[in-house]
Design a protein around this motif. Structure first.
Motif, mmCIF file in Angstrom:
data_model
loop_
_atom_site.group_PDB
_atom_site.id
_atom_site.type_symbol
_atom_site.label_atom_id
_atom_site.label_comp_id
_atom_site.label_asym_id
_atom_site.label_seq_id
_atom_site.Cartn_x
_atom_site.Cartn_y
_atom_site.Cartn_z
ATOM 1 N N LEU A 558 0.860 -1.176 0.000
ATOM 2 C CA LEU A 558 0.000 0.000 0.000
ATOM 3 C C LEU A 558 0.898 1.228 0.000
ATOM 4 O O LEU A 558 1.819 1.334 0.822
ATOM 5 N N SER A 559 0.644 2.140 -0.914
ATOM 6 C CA SER A 559 1.461 3.350 -0.997
ATOM 7 C C SER A 559 1.014 4.368 0.042
ATOM 8 O O SER A 559 -0.003 4.190 0.722
ATOM 9 N N SER A 560 1.765 5.443 0.129
ATOM 10 C CA SER A 560 1.414 6.483 1.093
ATOM 11 C C SER A 560 0.107 7.174 0.728
ATOM 12 O O SER A 560 -0.568 7.752 1.592
ATOM 13 N N SER A 561 -0.283 7.101 -0.549
ATOM 14 C CA SER A 561 -1.553 7.716 -0.959
ATOM 15 C C SER A 561 -2.731 6.782 -0.746
ATOM 16 O O SER A 561 -3.885 7.189 -0.871
ATOM 17 N N ASN A 562 -2.461 5.519 -0.437
ATOM 18 C CA ASN A 562 -3.530 4.563 -0.128
ATOM 19 C C ASN A 562 -3.898 4.700 1.337
ATOM 20 O O ASN A 562 -3.269 4.088 2.218
ATOM 21 N N ILE A 563 -4.891 5.477 1.614
ATOM 22 C CA ILE A 563 -5.298 5.742 2.994
ATOM 23 C C ILE A 563 -6.238 4.635 3.466
ATOM 24 O O ILE A 563 -7.294 4.402 2.877
ATOM 25 N N ILE A 564 -5.842 3.952 4.522
ATOM 26 C CA ILE A 564 -6.668 2.863 5.061
ATOM 27 C C ILE A 564 -7.873 3.456 5.765
ATOM 28 O O ILE A 564 -7.743 4.273 6.682
ATOM 29 N N SER A 565 -9.041 3.036 5.338
ATOM 30 C CA SER A 565 -10.281 3.528 5.927
ATOM 31 C C SER A 565 -10.982 2.409 6.677
ATOM 32 O O SER A 565 -10.545 1.255 6.667
#
Length: 831
Positions: A558-565
């Motif tokens: 998961l990249s830094s732009s993939n925000i876990i919700s």
């Protein structure tokens, strides 16, 4: 004195029969006489058969059945002109019968008939020979035979005949021959224009009509149109249109002029002489539907050329077309719509036609005539393409509802064009949330690739709106959308990828698309040189970016732009061919010995969220149990609220009342939807981390503090040589047993290894604004990567250095930052 000599009369030869008058009342007897060797008998027999056949079709059938045609075929080449004439007369009148025509073709009578067209032959022979040829030329095989036997030239020569019947029959035969392209080329070489123009002056309307029809055929050829103009044919045609006495010829004359308008040179010639203005004025004043229709069709053909469109616009053809839309005749409306569509290729005409024509075209969308509806929506598609002004005008004219209704039309082309107009209108943001998406699944299921392609573009256009995406999901549109990724049509596949890319912009849609198999299809597509396209890779990436659970399971990153919700869960590394189950499916499964599924769920309204989860379980209890559980909930939250600081007692009691009320409201729902289990502990983690870490001034300090915070919640630092003694597996198994489920909220994990700590670090970092990645390794390993900018070297203040990547230690020395690629970082990943 002279002597007289008396001459004796010789008696007739013994073998000569005296003249005998033969009378017969049966056709069979007369047909038998066609075998006679005597010219007089043959002539009279043919004459009798002609009169008999002239009385009706039944008599022609009778004569045919008696075998007369074979005899007559032989007699048309008889040396006696009267016998030959009478025989041709019989064949000429009988040739209207289909069986007779078929037999004449088999007998190959064409050459014999053409030989009778010689100038020296009797005019009656000309009349009936041309009549027979004209009857036969209706069929293609006979056309070929007449052309190959050189029949065209003598027929053209007979156009100058003094006999109108010969003119008429010859002209009709020529007209039929011109249906074949070989004859068209030959006619041009034989200079047919002058005699045809001369025949327009005939006193017989049928000859004038045939001459115009023949001109219409040959004027489809560009060189012939030039010849027509050089022979003042255009002026002759316009004169016919201006003469009221020739009103029965106006439709055909207009058809010839329509062909001439296709040629730029001819069109300019008509314009220069004022003929084009007269023509448009004539069309505008006419009330004859056929004239209006043919004029519109002529404009359509003419408008295919850009220079022609310029000339037509100069003559204000747009107003003429708009007027035709107001007629009561459906055929005229269709032709006018087609002409408007053609004129739209010029931007200036598109603007002027759109200004006045769009409201009229929108009204035509409600027509009961499917052909009118198709023509109108096609014109709207051309008017609104690449023209936002016209798109707005269509929306203001109320086009959305009739366009959506047109999507259920039975004509594929109408549906495709309606989808195209909706695509153009979707550029207007307020229109995207309309109910168009609910109507698009049907065209997506069509077997027409052109319709599929256009419907997919409409899905992509409206899919920019979240409400529209939800509408498509609810309407069952995602299934056929995914199916079209399999299409053999390149354009359909490309547009399907585009639609998936747009629709995957939110998590619910992306998850559903993945469930339907879009992810697997796109992966297969991207490894194929022939099937991948410019949208396939982007749609795959978008699909995963909005379905992070599956992305992490499948790609391990998961990249830094993939925000876990909320709703994210660590499924573990998925195996090839294994089905990726949803969180709901996993929660409803019984406890197994499989690895724990760690999930994230932190709603901002934490109290309500916890109650909401309990409501799901309440729905399966009896009334007594519900009452007891409600009491427990009440006491729990009363105690919880009392522990919270900074609130007055009155506020606390009010909050508890509201919570209990919300619980009761949820219980009253007949069909409560499934909700993931709550994780109130995680909520506290995020709240505490926000208070303690966010105030720190540098990113480095925040990263170190968060690492120490996570490690503290997950069992603290572990010595490297005692890692095997850290019994986290047993701890997690106990949680699974306690919950009777393989699904474990991360807040419940108090002894976490690399994968748990890295996940918790990423979750909290995303919530408080620290950019970091999450990477899965082997053997339960996982780590976080961050980027930090080092301080400027001494003596060079203000120097901006590029950021460097670091691995965050969460296990051994929490907060220790290891440079990416260093030995210690590699050891941390693979130890």
């Amino acid at each position: 004195m002279s002597k007289k000599v008396k001459k004796e009369v010789e008696p007739p030869p013994k073998d000569v029969f005296d003249p005998l008058l033969v009378e017969s009342k049966t056709a069979a007897t007369v047909v038998l006489l066609l075998s006679s060797p005597e010219e007089e008998v043959l002539a009279k027999a043919c004459d009798a058969l002609y009169k008999f056949a002239s009385k009706g079709d039944e008599n022609k059938v009778t004569i045919f059945g008696l075998g007369a045609v074979e005899h007559l075929y032989k007699l048309i080449s008889h040396e006696d002109p009267i016998v030959r004439r009478n025989a041709i007369m019989v064949l000429g009148i009988m040739a209207s019968n289909d069986d007779v025509k078929k037999l004449l073709r088999e007998l190959d009578v064409t050459n014999s008939l053409i030989s009778q067209l010689a100038p020296e032959e009797d005019v009656v022979i000309h009349e009936f020979a041309t009549l027979c040829l004209a009857q036969m030329a209706v069929e293609y095989t006979a056309k070929v035979q007449i052309f190959e036997h050189g029949g065209l030239e003598p027929l053209l020569r007979l156009l100058d005949s003094p006999d109108p019947d010969v003119e008429k029959n010859s002209l009709e035969c020529i007209y039929l021959l011109l249906q074949d392209f070989q004859s068209c080329a030959a006619v041009r070489a034989l200079n047919v224009i002058p005699p045809l123009l001369e025949l327009l002056k005939s006193e017989y309307p049928v000859i004038q009509l045939l001459a115009l029809k023949t001109l219409e055929e040959i004027s489809k050829d560009r060189e012939t149109r030039i010849i027509l103009g050089e022979n003042e044919g255009l002026e002759c045609l316009l004169k016919i249109l201006e003469t009221n006495e020739f009103s029965d010829l106006h439709v055909e004359a207009l058809a010839v002029l329509g062909n001439c308008l296709e040629d730029e040179h001819t069109l300019q010639l008509i314009q220069q002489t004022g003929g084009l203005k007269k023509l448009l004025s004539f069309v505008g004043d006419s009330t004859v539907p056929d004239i209006q229709k043919n004029a519109a069709k002529a404009i359509t053909r003419t408008a295919y050329d850009s220079e022609n469109r310029r000339i037509l616009k100069e003559e204000e053809v747009e107003q003429c077309l708009l007027n035709l839309l107001e007629t009561d005749n459906d055929d005229v409306k269709v032709a006018a719509c087609e002409a408007i569509s053609a004129m739209c290729e010029t931007s200036a005409s598109k603007r002027s036609l759109g200004l006045q024509g769009i409201p009229q075209l929108v009204q035509l969308l409600s027509s009961d005539n499917e052909e009118v509806k198709e023509a109108a929506v096609t014109a709207l598609a051309n008017l609104t393409t690449a023209c936002p002004t016209n798109a707005r005008a269509a929306a203001e004219a109320g086009a959305m509802k009739p366009l959506i209704n047109t999507l259920s039309c039975e004509r594929d082309e109408a549906v495709a064009k309606a989808a195209a107009v909706l695509t153009n209108l979707a550029a207007q943001e307020p229109l995207r949330s309309s109910s168009a998406m609910a109507a698009l699944p049907a065209p997506l299921r069509s077997s027409n690739s052109r319709l599929q392609s256009q419907a997919l573009l409409a899905v992509a256009a409206f899919g920019c709106d979240a409400e529209a995406r939800a509408e498509l999901r609810n309407a069952g549109g995602l299934g056929p959308l995914v199916e079209l990724l399999h299409s053999k049509n390149k354009e359909v596949r490309r547009n399907a990828c585009l639609a998936v890319m747009v629709c995957a912009s939110d998590e619910p849609t992306a998850v559903e698309l993945c469930r339907l198999g879009a992810l697997d299809i796109l992966e297969e597509m991207n490894v194929s040189i022939l099937r991948r396209n410019k949208y396939s890779e982007a749609s795959l990436e978008k699909l995963l970016d909005n379905n992070l659970s599956q992305k992490y399971s499948q790609m391990g990153y998961l990249s830094s732009s993939n925000i876990i919700s909320d709703g994210f869960y660590d499924y573990g590394q998925i195996k090839p061919g294994e089905k990726f189950l949803s969180l709901e499916e996993l929660c409803t499964q019984e406890l197994t010995d499989q690895r724990a599924i760690i999930f994230i769920n932190a709603k901002p309204q934490e109290d309500y969220f916890c109650v909401h989860h309990l409501v799901f379980h309440i729905s399966f209890l009896n009334h007594e149990s519900i009452f007891i559980l409600l009491l427990v909930i009440f006491l729990y939250f009363f105690s919880y609220v009392r522990r919270r600081k900074g609130k007055k007692e009155e506020e606390k009691m009010t909050e508890v009342s509201q919570i209990v009320s919300e619980v009761q409201d949820e219980i009253n729902l007949e069909n409560p939807s499934w909700l993931p289990p709550p994780d109130c502990i995680l909520l506290d983690y995020i709240h505490d981390a926000s208070k303690t870490i966010l105030p720190l001034t540098s990113t480095r300090e925040q990263v170190v503090a968060l690492a120490q915070f996570v490690a503290d919640k997950m069992g603290g630092p572990i010595e490297r040589d005692k890692l095997h003694d850290f019994c986290w597996e047993l701890h997690v198994s106990e949680i699974e047993f306690e919950l009777k489920s393989n699904v474990v909220p991360i807040g419940k994990v108090k002894k976490g290894t690399f994968c748990h700590r890295a996940l918790l670090f990423k979750v909290i970092a995303d919530r408080i604004g620290i950019c970091c990645t999450l990477v899965r390794g082997k053997y339960k390993r996982a780590w976080n990567e961050i980027e930090l900018v080092d301080d400027s070297p001494q003596g060079i203040p203000g120097l901006l250095l590029p950021p460097k990547k670091y691995i965050v230690d969460l296990m051994f020395e929490p907060g220790f930052l290891m440079k990416q690629g260093s030995a210690e970082a590699d050891q941390y990943k693979h130890i």
